[in-house]
Design a protein around this motif. Structure first.
Motif, PDB file in Angstrom:
ATOM      1  N   GLU A  22       0.853  -1.202   0.000  1.00 48.88           N
ATOM      2  CA  GLU A  22       0.000   0.000   0.000  1.00 48.88           C
ATOM      3  C   GLU A  22       0.886   1.249   0.000  1.00 48.88           C
ATOM      4  N   GLU A  69      -6.464   4.267   0.270  1.00 44.81           N
ATOM      5  CA  GLU A  69      -5.240   3.468   0.435  1.00 44.81           C
ATOM      6  C   GLU A  69      -4.457   3.958   1.654  1.00 44.81           C
ATOM      7  N   HIS A 123      -6.055   2.392   4.494  1.00 46.06           N
ATOM      8  CA  HIS A 123      -5.685   0.977   4.633  1.00 46.06           C
ATOM      9  C   HIS A 123      -4.331   0.836   5.325  1.00 46.06           C
ATOM     10  N   HIS A 163     -11.467  -4.779   3.575  1.00 41.51           N
ATOM     11  CA  HIS A 163     -10.441  -4.429   2.597  1.00 41.51           C
ATOM     12  C   HIS A 163     -10.966  -4.693   1.186  1.00 41.51           C
ATOM     13  N   GLU A 175     -11.223  -2.450  -2.139  1.00 39.99           N
ATOM     14  CA  GLU A 175     -10.319  -2.867  -3.221  1.00 39.99           C
ATOM     15  C   GLU A 175     -11.112  -3.197  -4.495  1.00 39.99           C
TER      16      GLU A 175
HETATM   17 FE   LIG Z   1      -5.777  -1.415   0.117  1.00 38.17          FE
END
Ligand SMILES: [Fe+2]
Ligand SMILES: [Fe+2]
Length: 301
Positions: free
Chosen positions: A75, A107, A110, A186, A190
């Motif tokens: 990431e 992102e 994340h 996630h 994604e």
């Molecule tokens: Fe991600």
């Protein structure tokens, strides 16, 4: 056209699918170390019969630590790639600018989430687990390549998280629910990123000759080989951590090392290579690019 993705619709579905860190893991919340954390389809620890069930579970948890670390690393190079890709077009299509900046922001979230899980893991696990890196050096090496090659690697990574989510569903009832939730949340985001990656790769491939695409594929494989070397080193670190945690040497260490390296290959490379949508993008770009990936895929199975 082999897909119907566009920036406006993807931004809309991204905004609908969005979640907050606290929806997945609260700051300070403990993980459940009495359970497996990784789906068996990825960790492949249950087949190691030189380990007793407790030791298999310990290695499964070390594999989960690897997951948090490797995703943290990838990431961290996806984020600058997106910013670089967005920057020259900031005054262009408004939907495109907003979709890509939203993608970048998710992102960054994340990265934050994987760090929060990592902190919870370290708090609850008895020994230190070493990780390859530093992530900045890995990112710099990856980003030094042709943006089309990097874009394809990222596209492959985003699609593979679907396979990871499905694996966690099949392990229903066995896994730490927090890790299952991580996989699910996630993938929810994604799934939208993978559509944007598809548009980014399409744009980067447009106007390239067959020979230029072939050179980008060489670079794709160079990045793949580099990541694979890292996974091999990481498999060794994982066994070191297991031996420290269980207080003894693992029998047939080389065989276990190879088996765990292979599990990493499938998790972080192979499960994306075989994704139908990734193959669709390759096919639309170049038949020979798709053939090259299909040929290499069994090595990462
Ligand atoms: Fe991600
Ligand atoms: Fe993503």
């Amino acid at each position: 056209m082999y897909h119907d993705f566009n920036y406006e619709a993807t931004l809309a579905s991204s905004l609908k699918a969005q979640w907050e860190l606290d929806d997945v893991l609260l700051d300070g919340q403990p993980l459940d170390f009495s359970r497996n954390m990784m789906p068996e389809s990825l960790a492949r620890t249950a087949e190691l019969d030189m380990l007793n069930p407790f030791e298999q579970r310990t290695l499964n948890q070390i594999s989960a630590h690897q997951y948090l670390s490797i995703f943290g690393i990838v990431e961290e190079f996806i984020l600058p790639f997106l910013i670089d890709h967005a920057r020259p077009h900031l005054l262009g299509d408004d939907w495109r600018v907003r979709a890509i900046l939203n993608f970048a922001s998710e992102e960054a979230k994340h990265i934050h989430l994987f760090k929060r899980f990592h902190t919870a893991f370290v708090r609850g696990f008895p020994v230190e687990c070493r990780v390859i890196g530093p992530s900045e050096a890995i990112g710099a090496e990856v980003l030094a390549h042709d943006p089309l090659a990097v874009g394809l690697v990222i596209l492959m990574i985003e699609w593979m998280t679907q396979q990871h989510y499905l694996g966690s569903i099949h392990d229903d009832g066995e896994l730490d629910p927090l890790f299952k939730s991580l996989m699910r949340h996630h993938w929810m985001e994604e799934a939208q990123h993978a559509k944007l990656d598809t548009l980014i790769v399409d744009a980067l491939a447009t106007g390239r000759s067959e020979e230029q695409i072939d050179r980008a594929m060489d670079e794709f494989f160079a990045i793949g080989g580099f990541l694979d070397e890292g996974l091999k080193t990481q498999a060794g670190f994982n066994l070191d951590a297991l031996e420290r945690a269980i207080g003894r040497q693992v029998e047939n260490r080389d065989a276990v090392l190879n088996q765990q390296h292979q599990a990493g290959r499938w998790t972080y490379i192979g499960s994306g290579m075989v994704h139908e949508r990734f193959q669709d993008t390759l096919q639309s770009m170049s038949r020979s690019a798709a053939d090259r990936i299909a040929e290499a895929a069994p090595v990462f199975a």
